[in-house]
Each structure stands twice: as structure tokens, then as C-alpha cells.
Write an enzyme that holds these catalytic residues in place. Structure first.
Site, short mmCIF file in Angstrom:
data_model
loop_
_atom_site.label_atom_id
_atom_site.label_comp_id
_atom_site.label_asym_id
_atom_site.label_seq_id
_atom_site.Cartn_x
_atom_site.Cartn_y
_atom_site.Cartn_z
N SER A 119 56.83 39.92 34.25
CA SER A 119 56.00 40.78 35.15
C SER A 119 56.99 41.14 36.29
CB SER A 119 55.14 40.01 35.98
OG SER A 119 53.92 39.62 34.92
N HIS A 140 55.90 45.35 28.90
CA HIS A 140 54.95 44.74 29.79
C HIS A 140 53.79 45.23 29.52
CE1 HIS A 140 53.71 44.10 34.19
NE2 HIS A 140 53.53 42.90 33.61
N GLU A 152 54.19 49.07 30.05
CA GLU A 152 55.28 49.56 30.65
C GLU A 152 56.46 49.31 29.82
OE1 GLU A 152 54.26 49.50 35.35
OE2 GLU A 152 54.84 47.40 34.60
N ASN A 190 53.15 46.33 39.44
CA ASN A 190 53.43 45.14 40.10
C ASN A 190 53.93 45.54 41.45
OD1 ASN A 190 51.87 43.62 38.42
ND2 ASN A 190 53.54 42.58 37.46
N1 CAA Z 1 39.38 40.26 25.81
C1 CAA Z 1 38.95 41.23 25.00
N2 CAA Z 1 37.88 42.19 25.58
C2 CAA Z 1 37.62 41.90 26.51
C3 CAA Z 1 38.06 40.89 27.49
C4 CAA Z 1 39.05 40.14 27.09
N3 CAA Z 1 39.44 39.02 27.75
N4 CAA Z 1 37.22 41.03 28.62
C5 CAA Z 1 36.34 41.76 28.59
N5 CAA Z 1 36.81 42.84 27.35
C6 CAA Z 1 36.10 43.92 27.11
C7 CAA Z 1 34.57 43.66 26.70
O1 CAA Z 1 34.19 43.11 25.51
C8 CAA Z 1 33.91 44.92 27.12
O2 CAA Z 1 34.15 45.84 26.10
P1 CAA Z 1 32.87 46.85 25.79
O3 CAA Z 1 32.52 47.53 26.96
O4 CAA Z 1 33.40 47.61 24.75
O5 CAA Z 1 31.64 46.08 25.39
C9 CAA Z 1 34.85 45.59 28.38
O6 CAA Z 1 36.10 44.64 27.93
C10 CAA Z 1 34.14 45.28 29.64
O7 CAA Z 1 33.89 44.02 29.82
P2 CAA Z 1 32.76 43.41 30.41
O8 CAA Z 1 31.69 44.41 30.50
O9 CAA Z 1 32.25 42.04 29.97
O10 CAA Z 1 33.49 43.05 31.97
P3 CAA Z 1 33.76 44.34 32.81
O11 CAA Z 1 33.20 45.57 32.81
O12 CAA Z 1 33.89 43.53 34.34
O13 CAA Z 1 35.25 44.65 32.61
C11 CAA Z 1 37.67 43.74 32.56
C12 CAA Z 1 36.30 43.36 32.50
C13 CAA Z 1 38.17 45.21 31.64
C14 CAA Z 1 38.47 42.61 32.63
C15 CAA Z 1 37.63 44.54 34.23
O14 CAA Z 1 37.00 43.81 34.92
C16 CAA Z 1 38.96 45.15 34.61
O15 CAA Z 1 39.47 46.02 34.10
N6 CAA Z 1 39.54 44.23 35.57
C17 CAA Z 1 40.73 44.67 36.17
C18 CAA Z 1 41.98 44.05 35.14
C19 CAA Z 1 43.14 44.16 35.72
O16 CAA Z 1 43.40 44.97 36.77
N7 CAA Z 1 44.07 43.99 34.84
C20 CAA Z 1 45.62 44.04 35.36
C21 CAA Z 1 46.19 42.77 35.80
S1 CAA Z 1 47.84 42.58 36.42
C22 CAA Z 1 48.65 42.56 34.95
O17 CAA Z 1 48.21 42.39 33.95
C23 CAA Z 1 50.10 42.74 35.27
C24 CAA Z 1 50.76 41.49 35.65
O18 CAA Z 1 52.03 41.38 35.47
C25 CAA Z 1 50.30 40.36 36.45
P1 NAD Z 2 50.35 31.36 30.62
O1 NAD Z 2 50.65 30.33 31.56
O2 NAD Z 2 48.78 31.78 30.27
O3 NAD Z 2 51.15 31.25 29.19
C1 NAD Z 2 52.56 30.95 29.01
C2 NAD Z 2 52.57 30.29 27.91
O4 NAD Z 2 53.93 30.01 27.35
C3 NAD Z 2 52.12 28.77 28.01
O5 NAD Z 2 50.97 28.38 26.88
C4 NAD Z 2 53.26 27.88 27.41
O6 NAD Z 2 53.10 26.65 26.96
C5 NAD Z 2 54.25 28.88 26.76
N1 NAD Z 2 55.61 28.54 26.86
C6 NAD Z 2 56.27 28.02 27.73
N2 NAD Z 2 57.54 27.72 27.39
C7 NAD Z 2 57.53 28.11 25.93
C8 NAD Z 2 58.53 28.22 25.20
N3 NAD Z 2 59.98 27.75 25.30
N4 NAD Z 2 58.22 28.72 23.85
C9 NAD Z 2 57.11 29.14 23.63
N5 NAD Z 2 55.89 28.99 24.78
C10 NAD Z 2 56.07 28.67 25.85
O7 NAD Z 2 51.13 32.76 31.02
P2 NAD Z 2 50.79 34.11 31.08
O8 NAD Z 2 49.93 34.65 32.00
O9 NAD Z 2 50.74 34.58 29.36
O10 NAD Z 2 52.28 34.88 31.31
C11 NAD Z 2 53.15 35.04 30.30
C12 NAD Z 2 54.38 36.13 30.52
O11 NAD Z 2 53.58 37.24 30.88
C13 NAD Z 2 54.84 35.83 32.01
O12 NAD Z 2 56.23 36.43 31.84
C14 NAD Z 2 54.12 36.66 32.92
O13 NAD Z 2 54.68 36.99 34.10
C15 NAD Z 2 53.61 37.74 32.00
N6 NAD Z 2 52.48 38.54 32.47
C16 NAD Z 2 51.40 37.94 32.68
C17 NAD Z 2 50.22 38.68 33.15
C18 NAD Z 2 48.71 38.00 33.57
O14 NAD Z 2 47.88 38.65 34.13
N7 NAD Z 2 48.63 36.70 33.62
C19 NAD Z 2 50.24 40.14 32.94
C20 NAD Z 2 51.31 40.62 32.49
C21 NAD Z 2 52.38 39.98 32.30
#
Ligand code: CAA
Ligand code: NAD
Length: 285
Positions: A119, A140, A152, A190
């Protein structure tokens, strides 16, 4: 297309989602975890997601069974031999990632592509820790992987152009939309999202509003699918904290610094939905 067999490192939130979409799209998929218990937990999440898709009529039961037949869990790096693409999705920690690249490089063929789902770490430093910087790329994915359409694609100065073509075709085969990004910490999403979710914590620390009201305000006032605290719980507070530390180290700007409350939540073991408690309580996990 050259990619047939896909390896995934880590079967946590992201690794299980990436393995799910790869197997569903017809790729032979091997996913590697650290222990059998963690593997079973990750595969349980994956099976649950496929079962829900069947229940909702989005996936035929035979397609779920075919996807599961293409999928294999392991704790052994040697099972990744023969993979054309390995996507690393382990904990957001540079040293841990470097360790797995050394192990996986030893079993992969010369032409294989290594990708990271990081990330916030720059892909350049990850690529240089592998034996194949020209065949290393950032891929990503977004959480939840089966739903979010974006990937990404991050190239470095060393990435071979043919690798970008191959991973672009792979993303499209998963039904995803690849977007090219330069290798800066946080890429596009991000870079914009992390300051926002960290600022929500600071706003709460300053007494601007309760957790529930800040969430409701951003959902109803901006049309966001989730408020920032629900999103933080969903992403994982531990992962968000690691990301913030890395981005702050990179940019030295306050907007990326992890707020004290986030640090304390992580120290208290409140990692969000995945641990049963974060800003909200999800019951015992
Ligand atoms: N796995 C599979 N499908 C899922 C799911 C999951 N974990 N969660 C929800 N869904 C599906 C549902 O089955 C549903 O599908 P249908 O419409 O076809 O029936 C659809 O997604 C919508 O789900 P819900 O109606 O249960 O719930 P919702 O409308 O609240 O949507 C959500 C759930 C899609 C997660 C929505 O809340 C959302 O888009 N949230 C924002 C998510 C977001 O911003 N993600 C990015 C995070 S940052 C990141 O990932 C990067 C990083 O590096 C940290
Ligand atoms: P998580 O904590 O849910 O899972 C990480 C997993 O990696 C754990 O199950 C751990 O046991 C496993 N692990 C640690 N060391 C390992 C190894 N040596 N070999 C195999 N498995 C190992 O974390 P996550 O949310 O799945 O994040 C994983 C990666 O994806 C990170 O780099 C995170 O920044 C990135 N990411 C996270 C998100 C998010 O929304 N959580 C979204 C995009 C990208």
C-alpha cells in the site's frame, strides 16, 4: 497470454481476495501462508466469499467448485515453483517482504514476474530486494478484492515494458481495470485516502464529532459508501498504522503521521473487523 499459474503470498484480507479472483478467473492458484492454522483461516474466508456469491445467484455452484479445484493452500515455498506470476500480499513490513522475496526467488523460473500488493512502500526498494528488478511490478488491489474494480499498476525505472503488458492483460482477465501509477509512496489512491482517514481520527480526537456522527456525516453528506471509521476498521488498524508510519517517513508531512489514538488502538490489539474490535465492536472472533 503467458500467465497461467499464479502464486499468492499471504492469505489475509487481501491475499485471500486476490487468490479468490485469480482462481475464479481460471488461473491455477497457489497461496502460501506462514502456518496451517492461518492458511485454514484465510481459505475459510475465501470459501465464505464464494459461497455468498453462489447464494446471491452471482456465481454458479459448479463455477465455485471449479475455482476451488484450481486453488491450493500451502506453507511451503517450493509449491510456488512453476508460477508465472507471484503476487506478494503479506504484512506491510519491508524486512518481512524482503525475506519472502529471497525465499520465492530461489524457486521461481527466470521468466516469472514478481509483484507486490504493497500500500505504501516504494516498489523500487522492493524490486531491488529481489533477484528480478526488471520483472518486478506493483499490483495494488483494493479491499474487498472481489468487489473493487481498480488495480494500480506501478512501474519502476527498471520494469520491463513487456511485464506491464502481461500484468495489464492479467488484471483485465480478472475483470479489473488497471491504472498506471508512478512509484511514489501511496501511489494515487492512498496518497489521497490516507490523509483523509487519519484526519478523521484527529477530528474525533479534537472533539469535532463522535465516531458514529463523523461516519454518518461523510456517508450522508458526501455519499461515501462507508464513513472513515467503518473504513478504518475494514482496512485494519494495524495495516493503516504501518502505512501511515511508512508514508510519514517518506514525506515527513504531518498529514501522514499516525495519530496517537490509532497507535493506542493497535497497541490494545483492536485491529478492526478482522480482530472483532476496532472503532466498533463486531463481537468475539
Ligand atoms: N467479498 C465479496 N463481495 C462483497 C464483499 C466481500 N468482502 N463485501 C461486499 N460484497 C459485495 C456484496 O455481495 C454486494 O454484491 P451485490 O450488490 O452484487 O449483491 C456488494 O458487494 C455490496 O455489498 P453490500 O450490499 O453488502 O454492502 P454495501 O453496499 O455497503 O457495500 C462495500 C460494501 C462494497 C464494501 C462498500 O461499502 C464499499 O465500497 N466500501 C468502501 C470500500 C473501500 O473504500 N475500499 C478501499 C479501501 S482502501 C484500500 O483497499 C487500499 C489500501 O491500500 C488500504
Ligand atoms: P492481513 O494482516 O490481513 O494479512 C497479512 C497476512 O500475511 C497474514 O495472514 C500473515 O500471516 C501473512 N504473512 C505474514 N508473513 C508472511 C510470510 N512470510 N509468508 C506468507 N504470509 C505471511 O493484511 P492485509 O490487509 O491482507 O495486507 C496485506 C498487504 O496488502 C499489505 O502490504 C497491505 O499494505 C496491502 N493492502 C492492504 C489493504 C487493506 O485494505 N487491508 C488494501 C490494499 C493493499
Amino acid at each position: 497470454m503467458a500467465i497461467r499459474k499464479v502464486g499468492v503470498l499471504g492469505c489475509g484480507l487481501m491475499g485471500s481476495g486476490i487468490a479468490e479472483v485469480a482462481a475464479k478467473a481460471g488461473f491455477d492458484t497457489v497461496v502460501r501462508e506462514v502456518t496451517i492454522d492461518l492458511m485454514e483461516k484465510g481459505l475459510g474466508r475465501l470459501r465464505g466469499s464464494l459461497d455468498r456469491a453462489v447464494e446471491k445467484g452471482k456465481l454458479a455452484a459448479e463455477d465455485r467448485d471449479a475455482a476451488l479445484a484450481r486453488l491450493r493452500g500451502t506453507t511451503d515455498f517450493t509449491d510456488l515453483a512453476g508460477c508465472d506470476l507471484v503476487i506478494e500480499a503479506i504484512v506491510e513490513n519491508l524486512d518481512e517482504k524482503k525475506r519472502v522475496y529471497a525465499a520465492v526467488d530461489a524457486v521461481l523460473g527466470e521468466g516469472a514476474i514478481l509483484a507486490s500488493n504493497t500500500s505504501s512502500l516504494t516498489v523500487t526498494q522492493l524490486a531491488m530486494a529481489s533477484r528480478r528488478p526488471d520483472r518486478f511490478v506493483g499490483l495494488h488491489f483494493f479491499n474487498p478484492v472481489p468487489v473493487m474494480k481498480l488495480v494500480e499498476v506501478v512501474r519502476t525505472l527498471m520494469t520491463d515494458t513487456s511485464v506491464l503488458d502481461e500484468v495489464g492483460a492479467f488484471c483485465r482477465a480478472l475483470g479489473k481495470e488497471p491504472v498506471q501509477c508512478r512509484d511514489n509512496s501511496g501511489f494515487i489512491v492512498n496518497r489521497l485516502l490516507v490523509p483523509y482517514i487519519l484526519d478523521a481520527i484527529r477530528a474525533h480526537e479534537e472533539g469535532v464529532g463522535s465516531i458514529e456522527d463523523i461516519d454518518r456525516a461523510m456517508q450522508l453528506g458526501c455519499g461515501y459508501p462507508m464513513g472513515p471509521f467503518t473504513l478504518l476498521d475494514f482496512v485494519g488498524l494495524d495495516t493503516t498504522y504501518f502505512i501511515a508510519e511508512i508514508m510519514f517517513e517518506e514525506y515527513r508531512e504531518k498529514r501522514f503521521a499516525p495519530p496517537p489514538l490509532l497507535k493506542q488502538m493497535v497497541q490494545a490489539g483492536r485491529f478492526g473487523k478482522k480482530s472483532g474490535r476496532g472503532f466498533y465492536d463486531y463481537g468475539k472472533r
